[in-house]
Design a protein around this motif. Structure first.
Motif, mmCIF file in Angstrom:
data_model
loop_
_atom_site.group_PDB
_atom_site.id
_atom_site.type_symbol
_atom_site.label_atom_id
_atom_site.label_comp_id
_atom_site.label_asym_id
_atom_site.label_seq_id
_atom_site.Cartn_x
_atom_site.Cartn_y
_atom_site.Cartn_z
ATOM 1 N N LYS A 100 -18.870 50.393 -69.416
ATOM 2 C CA LYS A 100 -18.494 50.914 -68.096
ATOM 3 C C LYS A 100 -17.015 50.665 -67.809
ATOM 4 C CE LYS A 100 -21.411 48.230 -65.927
ATOM 5 N NZ LYS A 100 -21.991 47.460 -67.044
ATOM 6 N N ALA A 119 -19.089 42.531 -57.230
ATOM 7 C CA ALA A 119 -19.790 41.569 -58.075
ATOM 8 C C ALA A 119 -19.520 40.129 -57.662
ATOM 9 C CB ALA A 119 -19.414 41.783 -59.535
ATOM 10 N N HIS A 149 -23.065 47.094 -60.862
ATOM 11 C CA HIS A 149 -24.206 46.461 -61.509
ATOM 12 C C HIS A 149 -25.473 46.629 -60.692
ATOM 13 C CE1 HIS A 149 -23.439 44.487 -65.192
ATOM 14 N NE2 HIS A 149 -22.328 43.928 -64.772
ATOM 15 N N ASP A 150 -25.273 46.697 -59.384
ATOM 16 C CA ASP A 150 -26.399 46.654 -58.471
ATOM 17 C C ASP A 150 -26.977 48.067 -58.295
ATOM 18 O OD1 ASP A 150 -28.038 46.581 -56.228
ATOM 19 O OD2 ASP A 150 -26.960 44.853 -55.429
ATOM 20 N N ASN A 207 -17.920 51.642 -60.958
ATOM 21 C CA ASN A 207 -18.800 50.863 -61.819
ATOM 22 C C ASN A 207 -19.591 49.930 -60.964
ATOM 23 O OD1 ASN A 207 -18.201 51.586 -64.298
ATOM 24 N ND2 ASN A 207 -16.754 49.939 -64.709
ATOM 25 N N TYR A 218 -31.543 50.643 -69.192
ATOM 26 C CA TYR A 218 -31.439 49.187 -69.355
ATOM 27 C C TYR A 218 -32.423 48.628 -70.369
ATOM 28 C CZ TYR A 218 -28.574 48.976 -65.140
ATOM 29 O OH TYR A 218 -27.579 49.124 -64.232
ATOM 30 N N SER A 267 -26.127 48.373 -68.652
ATOM 31 C CA SER A 267 -26.176 46.920 -68.822
ATOM 32 C C SER A 267 -24.810 46.403 -69.260
ATOM 33 C CB SER A 267 -27.253 46.531 -69.822
ATOM 34 O OG SER A 267 -27.128 47.325 -70.964
ATOM 35 N N SER A 268 -24.672 45.123 -69.219
ATOM 36 C CA SER A 268 -23.404 44.494 -69.570
ATOM 37 C C SER A 268 -23.024 44.861 -71.006
ATOM 38 C CB SER A 268 -23.556 42.980 -69.435
ATOM 39 O OG SER A 268 -22.304 42.380 -69.418
ATOM 40 N N ILE A 324 -23.724 53.204 -64.017
ATOM 41 C CA ILE A 324 -24.521 51.990 -64.181
ATOM 42 C C ILE A 324 -24.842 51.818 -65.653
ATOM 43 C CG2 ILE A 324 -25.508 52.096 -61.861
ATOM 44 C CD1 ILE A 324 -28.057 53.197 -63.076
ATOM 45 N N GLU A 330 -16.621 47.460 -60.430
ATOM 46 C CA GLU A 330 -17.467 46.405 -59.869
ATOM 47 C C GLU A 330 -16.837 45.705 -58.681
ATOM 48 O OE1 GLU A 330 -19.091 43.928 -62.878
ATOM 49 O OE2 GLU A 330 -19.537 45.648 -64.130
#
Ligand SMILES: Nc1ncnc2c1ncn2[C@@H]1O[C@H](COP(=O)(O)OP(=O)(O)OP(=O)(O)O)[C@@H](O)[C@H]1O
Ligand SMILES: [Mg+2]
Lengths: 279, 270, 274
Positions: free
Chosen positions: A41, A174, A204-205, A202, A242, A36-37, A34, A171
């Motif tokens: 990742k 996503a 995001h959640d 990978n 984050y 942030s953008s 995990i 992801e």
């Protein structure tokens, strides 16, 4: 067993996306990354099968040093690594079956691939996997006629056709709704456990990561800032990964979600995508 | 709010373009007019011919009527040959254009040199008109439909190849990556990952170009490259206008039908 | 989950799979293959049969020709220069006039604007002018106004007007009706509707198509000369018939580079229009 050591990636434009990552993933373990953008990742995952060429460092999969391989060797190594993408990346105009069988491309010659003439074992395995991911009977549908969730199931089936020693997942949910996301995640994790395949995923959640992964790696600006069991994730850790934010709700929500889902499952909910949803 | 403030905030004059933009636009208009005027002036056109042009045209049309259908069988044969030239030329085009397009697309070419070669072939093919190609191939193969077929092919490679190369450059990279990630060979990636994505474009441009080529092949005969043009040219030189009108009617029919076929097929494909 | 799939696991899965054929019905499927082959045999038979020997001979001759083509001969550059400028001027003049003529023609050929009789007439004019190749039109105009660039200009006016107006008509027909309706709903008259409801929607593409047409006219202006309608085509055809292949190559090289420049120019302008 996947071992990554001192992995560095500097993009041609000078951007340093990874600053010396070291990480080990052992069999049936699901490791979620995990961050942030822009944390790196995708870069990390893609360095493993060298869709992105690492600048320095080593990637070793079950004794094969992937980072040392030439063109031909890399192709051989890629056959052993399955990959699942956020945008599914199916060949839209081909049928579901052709997409699933494309997981065997590394093992058949050009002519067989051209004639779509795969070995009987592969065809049987493809039918079995389609069944397992809940797409039985859909083998002749064209990929562009499927819903997002169904496409991702095809993507999973394609990766599993490789009988991979490692699954890379970037992801996977996503682009999907929350419920389908959970079904897909559950499917990936179950299949990985069934087959004893380690998974590097990978996501995001944070809630999904906590629910489904055994182990969590937190990435920030190309460095690992957290690496531990998923139950060790605390607001403080999330702040570390984050940045400042009120995390208590995120984490609590995870548990609520899970309870709700459990309750729903207990009610015996069973829909068209049953083969997967039934826990 | 004072009156001035109100006026400043809600001005009574509004223009879509600011003065500078307006000026630039008018400069463009003026420039285009000047270029046109200069072109006409420099061309040394004998305008007096325009004075009786309508009479000449009327006279010509008058002499074309009524159509003389006696030579219709020969016309039909020449028409079939015209269609063959267009069809065979377009078929040959597709076989050659796809490999050239692979060279000319940045994501499938081998290196800068091959890319340049690919691009050069496409540009050279397109810059030279079909009729000029026909002049060339007639010199090579002698008069006849073979020269016509090659002329059609030579010109169409650039057209089909350019559109195909553009389609190849626009394919979904993710799909290609996914196929590469399975350990597929370069050829397999090409066949499974790339070709299905551009196939509709290839079919579409094939049919589209075929329709254009029908039209083009009606005049190849003027330089000796076969088809109905030969007949048309000789009838014109013999001033047999009533036979000419039959040929024109035949061309009209074929072109309209081919355009209809092409449009229908293209609609079906997509 | 394992319960859900366990019973099936023992079951035998098919070991073969065929891609569903493009054409379901086998009769149609094989029928179309046979038809295609038959066509190939028929059409190839008609043209190659006689000429196979000549094709082989031709390869020989092609080598010969190449030898005579290189190096290109630019010694008669004055003739070349005059022909090329004439072609360029023809292209410019015809593009502009064609662009203007295309507007009324295109609007008249849009079904959602024009009344039926007007529409039919306009469509017929467009189809008629598009059907015949530029060279046929050039012959016609040479007969009507005599040899020279005027015939070339008229030819390319016909070609570009029909092309641009066809595109324009399509654009107007594909317009979003909502926008025009909203303008109409304000009580606007037809000219106002034209300015507010239609122009903004179709203008960018109209300009784009026109500039593309300039570039196309440049290419076509190099051939109308073959039948005497002015420009470099005349010189080119003459050089071929006089076996001055080295001069032909020089002309071709100039045409190629000119068209290449024209294309770059038109691409630059079109990308700035967007
Ligand atoms: N091809 C590239 N060229 C240059 N820089 C790149 C390239 N791909 C990624 N980067 C940069 O590398 C950094 C890491 O990108 P990466 O895609 O790995 O992030 P990510 O964590 O996957 O982000 P996201 O969650 O948005 O997918 C970013 O700053 C990105 O801008
Ligand atoms: Mg990413």
């Amino acid at each position: 067993m996947l071992e990554i050591s001192d992995l560095v990636k500097t993009y041609p434009n000078g951007l340093k996306a990874l600053h010396g990552i070291s990480l080990a993933v052992d069999r049936p373990m699901v490791v979620a990354i995990i961050g942030s953008s822009g944390a790196g990742k995708s870069t990390l995952i893609r360095c493993v099968n060298r869709l992105v060429e690492p600048t320095s460092g080593r990637v070793v999969l079950n004794g094969t040093e992937i980072t040392a391989l030439g063109r031909h060797g890399l192709r051989k190594a890629r056959r052993r690594i399955g990959m699942i993408f956020q945008e599914y990346n199916l060949v839209e105009r081909l049928t579901v079956m052709e997409n699933v069988l494309s997981g065997r491309l590394g093992y058949v010659g050009f002519w067989r691939a051209y004639r779509r003439n795969y070995p009987p074992d592969d065809v049987a395995a493809a039918f079995e996997i389609l069944d397992r991911v809940g797409l039985e009977g859909r083998e002749n549908a064209r990929a562009d006629a499927l819903s997002g969730g169904q496409r991702q199931r095809v993507g999973i089936a394609r990766a599993l056709m490789q009988r991979p020693e490692l699954l890379l997942v970037d992801e996977p949910t996503a682009s999907l709704d929350p419920k389908t996301s959970r079904q897909i995640m559950r499917l990936i994790v179950e299949l990985a456990h069934e087959r004893g395949t380690p998974v590097l995923i990978n996501i995001h959640d944070v809630a999904l990561a906590q629910t489904f992964a055994d182990h969590i790696v937190g990435l920030r600006d190309g460095r690992i800032v957290f690496e531990d069991g998923s139950d060790r994730l605390t607001p403080a850790v999330l702040t570390e990964i984050y940045g400042e934010e009120d995390w208590s709700t995120t984490i609590r929500k995870v548990e609520e979600d899970d309870e709700a889902e459990g309750a729903e499952a207990a009610k015996g909910r069973d829909d068209t995508e049953s083969g997967v949803a039934a826990g | 709010m004072t009156v001035e403030e109100h006026a400043r905030r809600y001005p009574a004059v509004w223009r879509r373009f600011n003065p500078r933009e307006t000026l630039v636009r008018y400069a463009w208009y003026l420039g285009i007019m000047i270029v046109t005027a200069v072109s006409f002036w420099r061309l040394d056109i004998t305008w007096v011919y325009m004075l009786d042009a309508h009479i000449q045209a009327g006279d010509l049309l008058f002499r074309m009527y009524p159509p003389d259908w006696t030579g219709f069988e020969a016309v039909l044969g020449a028409l079939v040959e015209t269609i063959h030239i267009a069809t065979l030329g377009t078929l040959a085009t597709v076989l050659i254009a796809f490999p050239v397009a692979l060279l000319a697309a940045r994501n499938t070419t081998f290196n800068t040199l091959t890319w340049t070669i690919g691009r050069f072939i496409l540009v050279a093919s397109r810059s030279v008109n079909t009729v000029v190609w026909a002049l060339f191939f007639v010199a090579v193969f002698g008069p006849g439909p073979v020269a016509g077929i090659w002329a059609i092919t030579a010109r169409s490679i650039g057209f089909v190849g350019k559109l195909t190369a553009e389609a190849i450059e626009e394919i979904d990279v993710g799909t290609v990556e996914a196929i590469e990630a399975t350990g597929a060979s370069r050829l397999q990636v090409l066949w499974i990952g790339i070709l299905p994505q551009v196939l509709p474009v290839i079919y579409g441009t094939f049919v589209y170009r075929w329709d254009i080529n029908i039209r083009e092949s009606t005049v190849l005969g003027f330089v000796g490259a076969g088809g109905i043009g030969i007949l048309l040219y000789s009838e014109i030189n013999l001033f047999r206008w009533q036979a000419v009108s039959v040929i024109l009617i035949a061309i009209f029919a074929v072109v309209v039908v081919s355009e209809f076929v092409s449009a229908t097929v293209r609609q079906r494909i997509t | 989950m394992s319960e859900a799939t366990a019973p099936r696991r023992g079951a035998k899965y098919p070991t073969t799979w065929r891609r569903p054929p493009f054409i379901e019905n086998p009769l149609f499927r094989y029928g179309s293959v046979v038809l295609a082959l038959a066509y190939l045999v028929w059409s190839l038979g008609f043209s190659i049969e006689v000429d196979m020997a000549r094709v082989i001979q031709g390869l020989d001759r092609a080598g010969n020709m190449f030898a005579r083509m290189v190096p290109p001969d630019f010694s008669r550059w004055e003739l070349l220069y005059r022909g090329i400028t004439e072609s360029v001027l023809i292209a410019f003049a015809a593009s502009f006039v064609g662009m203007i003529v295309a507007v009324p023609l295109g609007l008249a050929a849009a079904r959602n604007l024009a009344p039926l009789p007007v529409y039919l007439v306009a469509r017929f004019i467009i189809v008629l002018s598009r059907t015949f190749h530029e060279i046929v039109w050039a012959i016609f105009f040479v007969k009507v106004v005599g040899f020279g660039p005027l015939a070339g200009v008229l030819t390319l006016i016909v070609a570009s007007a029909s092309f641009i107006s066809k595109m324009l008509a399509e654009d107007v027909e594909n317009m979003q009706p909502g926008q025009a309706e909203a303008i109409r709903a304000t009580g606007a008259s037809f000219p106002k509707l034209l300015i507010y409801g239609i122009t903004p929607q179709v203008l960018p593409r109209y300009l784009g198509v026109s500039i593309y047409r300039l570039d196309a006219n440049l290419r076509h202006s190099t051939v109308v000369g073959i039948v005497g309608a002015g420009g470099i085509g005349q010189v080119l055809a003459a050089s071929f018939s006089r076996y001055d292949y080295d001069f032909s190559l020089a002309i071709l090289l100039v045409i190629i580079s000119l068209v290449f420049l024209g294309e770059i120019f038109s691409n630059v302008i079109r990308s700035r229009l967007r």
